[in-house]
Write an enzyme that holds these catalytic residues in place. Structure first.
Site, PDB file in Angstrom:
ATOM      1  N   GLY A 196       4.280   0.868   5.707  1.00 41.00           N
ATOM      2  CA  GLY A 196       4.711   2.269   5.734  1.00 41.00           C
ATOM      3  C   GLY A 196       5.210   2.793   4.393  1.00 41.00           C
ATOM      4  N   LYS A 218      -5.607  14.052   6.652  1.00 35.16           N
ATOM      5  CA  LYS A 218      -5.083  15.033   7.597  1.00 35.16           C
ATOM      6  C   LYS A 218      -3.973  14.316   8.361  1.00 35.16           C
ATOM      7  CE  LYS A 218      -5.408  18.729  10.211  1.00 35.16           C
ATOM      8  NZ  LYS A 218      -4.749  19.822   9.509  1.00 35.16           N
ATOM      9  N   TYR A 219      -2.822  14.956   8.526  1.00 35.48           N
ATOM     10  CA  TYR A 219      -1.749  14.344   9.312  1.00 35.48           C
ATOM     11  C   TYR A 219      -1.996  14.689  10.774  1.00 35.48           C
ATOM     12  CZ  TYR A 219       2.820  12.958  10.992  1.00 35.48           C
ATOM     13  OH  TYR A 219       3.832  12.335  11.678  1.00 35.48           O
ATOM     14  N   HIS A 272       7.349   4.302  10.709  1.00 33.59           N
ATOM     15  CA  HIS A 272       5.989   3.748  10.626  1.00 33.59           C
ATOM     16  C   HIS A 272       5.947   2.235  10.784  1.00 33.59           C
ATOM     17  CE1 HIS A 272       4.910   7.744   9.529  1.00 33.59           C
ATOM     18  NE2 HIS A 272       5.465   7.684   8.336  1.00 33.59           N
ATOM     19  N   GLU A 293      -7.297  -0.866  12.771  1.00 32.60           N
ATOM     20  CA  GLU A 293      -6.258   0.055  13.259  1.00 32.60           C
ATOM     21  C   GLU A 293      -6.772   1.487  13.303  1.00 32.60           C
ATOM     22  OE1 GLU A 293      -2.165  -2.229  12.102  1.00 32.60           O
ATOM     23  OE2 GLU A 293      -2.660  -0.483  10.907  1.00 32.60           O
ATOM     24  N   ASN A 307      -6.519  -4.925   8.946  1.00 32.80           N
ATOM     25  CA  ASN A 307      -5.712  -6.060   8.492  1.00 32.80           C
ATOM     26  C   ASN A 307      -6.541  -7.326   8.626  1.00 32.80           C
ATOM     27  OD1 ASN A 307      -2.815  -4.523   9.893  1.00 32.80           O
ATOM     28  ND2 ASN A 307      -3.346  -4.669   7.746  1.00 32.80           N
ATOM     29  N   ARG A 313      -5.964 -10.518   8.720  1.00 31.66           N
ATOM     30  CA  ARG A 313      -5.074 -11.659   8.977  1.00 31.66           C
ATOM     31  C   ARG A 313      -4.621 -11.617  10.435  1.00 31.66           C
ATOM     32  NH1 ARG A 313      -0.532  -8.638   9.712  1.00 31.66           N
ATOM     33  NH2 ARG A 313      -0.367  -6.800   8.403  1.00 31.66           N
ATOM     34  N   VAL A 337       1.572  -9.744  13.653  1.00 25.46           N
ATOM     35  CA  VAL A 337       2.819 -10.083  14.360  1.00 25.46           C
ATOM     36  C   VAL A 337       2.604  -9.986  15.874  1.00 25.46           C
ATOM     37  CG1 VAL A 337       5.217  -9.368  14.737  1.00 25.46           C
ATOM     38  CG2 VAL A 337       4.228  -9.204  12.446  1.00 25.46           C
ATOM     39  N   ARG A 360       9.944  -6.724  19.341  1.00 26.35           N
ATOM     40  CA  ARG A 360      10.307  -7.362  18.063  1.00 26.35           C
ATOM     41  C   ARG A 360      11.815  -7.266  17.907  1.00 26.35           C
ATOM     42  NH1 ARG A 360       6.116  -5.746  13.297  1.00 26.35           N
ATOM     43  NH2 ARG A 360       4.225  -5.589  14.535  1.00 26.35           N
TER      44      ARG A 360
END
Ligand code: ADP
Length: 452
Positions: A165, A201-202, A235, A275, A289, A291, A294, A337
């Protein structure tokens, strides 16, 4: 099969990898800094090597020290876990140059996906839907303005080398574009040593939905459905669940096929996560990602598959143990978490654990390296415990989670456990109607109530 694996990590993920190795009768080597001498991963591994002082740059991130530990121990492979060197193409390359197997994709694929701008272009060319935005890195403010005119506000400036983030700036209107552009560049340079940024774009109120994939490097690949990771703060993911309450079977199968097609064409090897943001029934790729993540245990729980074992097998040149049609979702899983942090500030709370009691029973899994008397060091990530629940359905998983939380005891330091009780009681969580801003809004509301 690999003979001896060195785990280039610490904490719960190091322990998790040691367990998978032991199940496959692979010998294990733990590495540790001087701050982690009394850690559980060191105790549980067959051998251990101290690789430096507490500072991660001098130990867990020091590539020459890790190579030396491989030489000393005779390890034939290295598992990077997540964080630290897990997405560092140089590390994968150096290991390969030393004829040591890197348990993960090729250095080429890590590099390709590590740069988010290149990753987006690659995925777009492979038919994966992406968030509308700049066509690459934004060089100056003039270019940023041109993109803003094209895609409109709100928009988000993001670091090309980004992660965790960092280097991300939300821009609501033209007047704050220049300052956001400059500060995103500055933050990116400080965090990643690379000030390249791009614009997207958000999307307002999307969900964060990610697809777990596995490839064998020969063009064979499968997907293991999605994880909904929308419950975030700053984030950063806090609670994840699988499957998502919002996807239909057709949507799941369609996006899964798109991902499998992309990674098959890339001849990707190992596990990975693609993602997406999901809004108005559309998927928008944000990053990949390369890998283990988590939150991988919730996927393991709904498929009954050990993803780390699969990584070890793929790195030993075994074919995938299953085909797409063998993979059926069973029930529902949720991960919490638990961090060594004081709420509501979420400030770090290292220190000695006086009492530790882990919950148990059917469908309750704890991935943690804690024990009573353990001292949580102040130098590393604050994640200390993952509580993973599986139930026949979502309702059962939520009930079981509530019960497990009531059994969990971590005394001596402050933890974020209480936040899950707040989340579980909320109607929006219970009916699954939450998005990436939901938790932040809920915490803000609670703060206001407390003030009044
Ligand atoms: P990082 O690698 O730093 O974690 P990501 O690209 O994975 O960055 O994004 C992390 C989170 O930031 C997402 O889950 C989402 O909450 C938010 N985010 C990223 N891009 C956008 C966007 N275009 N619109 C809205 N939110 C975004």
């Amino acid at each position: 099969m690999l003979k001896k694996v060195l785990i280039a990590n610490r904490g719960e993920i190091a322990l998790r990898i040691i367990r998978a190795c032991k199940d496959l009768k692979i010998s294990t080597v733990a590495i540790h800094s001087t701050a982690d001498t009394n850690s559980m991963h060191v105790r549980m591994a067959d051998e251990s090597v101290c690789i430096g002082p507490p500072k991660a740059g001098d130990s867990y991130l020091a590539i020459p020290n890790i190579i030396a530990a491989c030489e000393i121990s005779g390890a034939d492979a290295v598992h990077p876990g997540y964080g630290f060197l897990s997405e560092n193409p140089k590390f994968a390359q150096v290991l390969s140059d030393h004829k040591i197997t890197y348990i993960g994709p090729s250095a080429k694929h890590i590099e390709l996906m590590g740069d988010k701008v290149t990753a987006k272009k690659t995925m777009q060319n492979l038919g994966v839907p992406c968030v509308p935005g700049s066509n690459g890195v934004i060089k100056n403010f003039e270019e940023a303005s041109e993109v803003a005119v094209k895609i409109g506000f709100p928009l988000i400036v993001k670091a090309s080398a980004g992660g965790g983030g960092k280097g991300m700036k939300l821009v609501l209107n033209n007047s704050s574009l220049e300052s956001a552009f400059k500060s995103a560049k500055k933050e990116a340079e400080a965090a990643f040593g690379n000030d390249e940024v791009y614009i997207e774009k958000y999307l307002t109120n999307p969900k964060h939905i990610e697809i777990q994939i596995i490839g064998d490097g020969k063009g064979n690949a499968v997907h293991l459905a999605e994880r909904d990771c929308s419950i975030q703060r700053r984030h950063q993911k806090i609670l994840e669940e699988a499957p998502s309450t919002i996807l239909s079977n057709n949507e799941r199968s369609d996006i899964g096929k798109i991902c499998v097609n992309a990674i098959s064409k890339l001849k990707y090897s190992g596990v990975g996560t693609i993602e997406f943001l999901y809004s108005n029934n559309e998927f928008y790729f944000i990053e990949m990602n390369t890998r283990i993540q988590v939150e991988h245990p919730i996927t393991e729980e709904i498929f009954g598959i050990d993803l780390i074992k699969e990584q070890l097998k793929i790195s030993s040149n075994y074919p995938l143990s299953f085909k797409q049609e063998d993979l059926q979702i069973k029930g529902h899983a949720i991960e919490c978490r638990i961090n060594a942090e004081k709420i509501p500030e979420f400030s770090a709370s290292p220190g000695k654990i006086d009492t530790y009691h882990a919950p148990g029973g059917l469908g309750v899994r704890i991935d943690s390296a804690l024990y009573a008397g353990y001292i949580v060091p102040p130098y590393y990530d604050s994640l200390i415990c993952k509580l993973i629940i599986h139930g026949e359905n979502r309702q059962e998983a939520i009930q079981r989670l509530e019960r497990a939380l009531s059994e969990l005891i971590i005394d001596g330091i402050s933890t974020t456990t209480e936040i899950f009780n707040i989340i579980l009681k909320n109607r929006n969580f219970i009916d699954g109607s939450y998005d990436i801003s939901w938790l932040e809004n809920l915490l803000d509301e609670q703060k206001k109530v407390k003030k009044n």
